[in-house]
Enzyme design. Sequence first.
Site, PDB file in Angstrom:
ATOM      1  N   HIS A 126       0.818  -1.218   0.000  1.00 49.14           N
ATOM      2  CA  HIS A 126       0.000   0.000   0.000  1.00 49.14           C
ATOM      3  C   HIS A 126       0.847   1.261   0.000  1.00 49.14           C
ATOM      4  O   HIS A 126       0.384   2.324   0.397  1.00 49.14           O
ATOM      5  CB  HIS A 126      -0.966  -0.016   1.191  1.00 49.14           C
ATOM      6  CG  HIS A 126      -2.017  -1.079   1.084  1.00 49.14           C
ATOM      7  ND1 HIS A 126      -2.829  -1.448   2.124  1.00 49.14           N
ATOM      8  CD2 HIS A 126      -2.386  -1.859   0.035  1.00 49.14           C
ATOM      9  CE1 HIS A 126      -3.652  -2.415   1.719  1.00 49.14           C
ATOM     10  NE2 HIS A 126      -3.397  -2.685   0.467  1.00 49.14           N
ATOM     11  N   SER A 201      -6.796  -7.293   9.802  1.00 49.68           N
ATOM     12  CA  SER A 201      -8.185  -7.753   9.793  1.00 49.68           C
ATOM     13  C   SER A 201      -8.484  -8.584   8.547  1.00 49.68           C
ATOM     14  O   SER A 201      -9.529  -9.228   8.472  1.00 49.68           O
ATOM     15  CB  SER A 201      -9.127  -6.545   9.853  1.00 49.68           C
ATOM     16  OG  SER A 201      -8.855  -5.675   8.769  1.00 49.68           O
TER      17      SER A 201
HETATM   18  P1  CNA Z   1      -7.011  -2.956  10.204  1.00 52.55           P
HETATM   19  O1  CNA Z   1      -8.152  -3.290   9.330  1.00 52.55           O
HETATM   20  O2  CNA Z   1      -7.065  -1.710  11.019  1.00 52.55           O
HETATM   21  O3  CNA Z   1      -6.805  -4.217  11.164  1.00 52.55           O
HETATM   22  C1  CNA Z   1      -5.852  -4.221  12.174  1.00 52.55           C
HETATM   23  C2  CNA Z   1      -6.058  -5.489  12.983  1.00 52.55           C
HETATM   24  O4  CNA Z   1      -5.014  -5.576  13.934  1.00 52.55           O
HETATM   25  C3  CNA Z   1      -7.378  -5.517  13.735  1.00 52.55           C
HETATM   26  O5  CNA Z   1      -8.114  -6.667  13.370  1.00 52.55           O
HETATM   27  C4  CNA Z   1      -6.966  -5.573  15.221  1.00 52.55           C
HETATM   28  O6  CNA Z   1      -7.749  -6.474  15.967  1.00 52.55           O
HETATM   29  C5  CNA Z   1      -5.544  -6.073  15.145  1.00 52.55           C
HETATM   30  N1  CNA Z   1      -4.677  -5.558  16.214  1.00 52.55           N
HETATM   31  C6  CNA Z   1      -4.551  -4.278  16.649  1.00 52.55           C
HETATM   32  N2  CNA Z   1      -3.600  -4.189  17.595  1.00 52.55           N
HETATM   33  C7  CNA Z   1      -3.127  -5.452  17.771  1.00 52.55           C
HETATM   34  C8  CNA Z   1      -2.139  -6.021  18.625  1.00 52.55           C
HETATM   35  N3  CNA Z   1      -1.452  -5.278  19.500  1.00 52.55           N
HETATM   36  N4  CNA Z   1      -1.897  -7.353  18.549  1.00 52.55           N
HETATM   37  C9  CNA Z   1      -2.603  -8.141  17.684  1.00 52.55           C
HETATM   38  N5  CNA Z   1      -3.546  -7.658  16.854  1.00 52.55           N
HETATM   39  C10 CNA Z   1      -3.802  -6.326  16.898  1.00 52.55           C
HETATM   40  O7  CNA Z   1      -5.648  -2.898   9.384  1.00 52.55           O
HETATM   41  P2  CNA Z   1      -5.192  -3.742   8.114  1.00 52.55           P
HETATM   42  O8  CNA Z   1      -3.747  -3.525   8.008  1.00 52.55           O
HETATM   43  O9  CNA Z   1      -5.718  -5.111   8.127  1.00 52.55           O
HETATM   44  O10 CNA Z   1      -5.949  -2.952   6.933  1.00 52.55           O
HETATM   45  C11 CNA Z   1      -5.279  -2.536   5.909  1.00 52.55           C
HETATM   46  C12 CNA Z   1      -5.113  -0.984   5.859  1.00 52.55           C
HETATM   47  C13 CNA Z   1      -4.753  -0.310   7.154  1.00 52.55           C
HETATM   48  C14 CNA Z   1      -3.943  -0.736   4.971  1.00 52.55           C
HETATM   49  O11 CNA Z   1      -4.378  -0.034   3.865  1.00 52.55           O
HETATM   50  C15 CNA Z   1      -2.958   0.124   5.788  1.00 52.55           C
HETATM   51  O12 CNA Z   1      -2.274   1.032   4.961  1.00 52.55           O
HETATM   52  C16 CNA Z   1      -3.809   0.822   6.767  1.00 52.55           C
HETATM   53  N6  CNA Z   1      -3.135   1.410   7.948  1.00 52.55           N
HETATM   54  C17 CNA Z   1      -1.800   1.351   8.114  1.00 52.55           C
HETATM   55  C18 CNA Z   1      -1.198   1.922   9.242  1.00 52.55           C
HETATM   56  C19 CNA Z   1       0.291   1.840   9.398  1.00 52.55           C
HETATM   57  O13 CNA Z   1       1.026   1.929   8.419  1.00 52.55           O
HETATM   58  N7  CNA Z   1       0.774   1.659  10.634  1.00 52.55           N
HETATM   59  C20 CNA Z   1      -1.999   2.535  10.213  1.00 52.55           C
HETATM   60  C21 CNA Z   1      -3.394   2.584  10.005  1.00 52.55           C
HETATM   61  C22 CNA Z   1      -3.950   2.021   8.863  1.00 52.55           C
END
Ligand code: CNA
Length: 256
Positions: A126, A201
């Site tokens: 991404h 997720s």
């Molecule tokens: P999402 O859909 O937000 O899912 C994140 C998952 O992680 C959730 O199901 C939570 O339950 C789980 N989770 C959160 N904290 C923890 C933890 N400490 N231990 C275990 N599990 C945990 O994010 P995805 O990455 O699945 O979705 C894709 C998107 C989010 C992409 O397009 C990214 O670019 C986008 N994103 C990225 C960032 C980043 O670069 N850090 C931040 C926010 C969103």
Amino acid sequence: MNQSNEELDTQITELLRLINEADTIVSLTGAGISTEAGIPDFRSPGGLWSKYDPTELFSADGFRRHPETIYKMGAELQEGLRKSEPTKAHVLLRKLEELGKLKTVITQNVDNLHQRAGSTDVIELHGTLTRGTCLKCGKNFPHTYMDERIAEGELPPLCDNCQGLIKPDVVLFGDPLPVEALHRATLVAAEADLMLVLGSSLVVYPAAEIPSLTIQNGGKLVIINLQDTFYDRVATIVIKQKLGEVCDMLFDKARW
Ligand code: CNA
């Protein structure tokens, strides 16, 4: 729902066994691997989707209509990033690479934390917040250029060559995924005998299709994620616990 300590301990033992047996591990990571670094994810309670309207603001069209909003959200992530260090799970993946087990990290994240942890083969499905591109002339910029222009009051920041709008190099809804990155991700996922999904997720496509390629080719799947995913029923192990805690237990048992 979190698991009992006994059940968790059994799962960590099993995870270590799968890691030891594997020749080629690939990991697919999502925003959940970075929440313990202080960077909010999208879908957890309090995540970015509780503050911003995703369909409007994280879309290619939304960016053209309201570019300043993506920059404000980007600034929120950058602010978190400035204060953050890679998490234990980022370190785990680097360690597995050092051990000759892990081949590639495929990440949906845009935060550069895998590279900062020392992983050397990272596929950014991404894109990344570390760069931007002028939508008019195609000139590339490091994020420091955008940060400086914003600090000077220019929001959104404009290209110094043609005054065009600079878009951060992140994939928004409606944008195509980088073709090379997606192609290589499908190849390495198909070659893996163990796929570790950490903190995703698994609802954002086409990234969410990647674990199925490992399974179709006879590899095993492990999911460590606080919430349920669509893949739970086909995974060899599903651990619903915070990644930091899982990593502590794994490092204790493995004594790497
Ligand atoms: P999402 O859909 O937000 O899912 C994140 C998952 O992680 C959730 O199901 C939570 O339950 C789980 N989770 C959160 N904290 C923890 C933890 N400490 N231990 C275990 N599990 C945990 O994010 P995805 O990455 O699945 O979705 C894709 C998107 C989010 C992409 O397009 C990214 O670019 C986008 N994103 C990225 C960032 C980043 O670069 N850090 C931040 C926010 C969103």
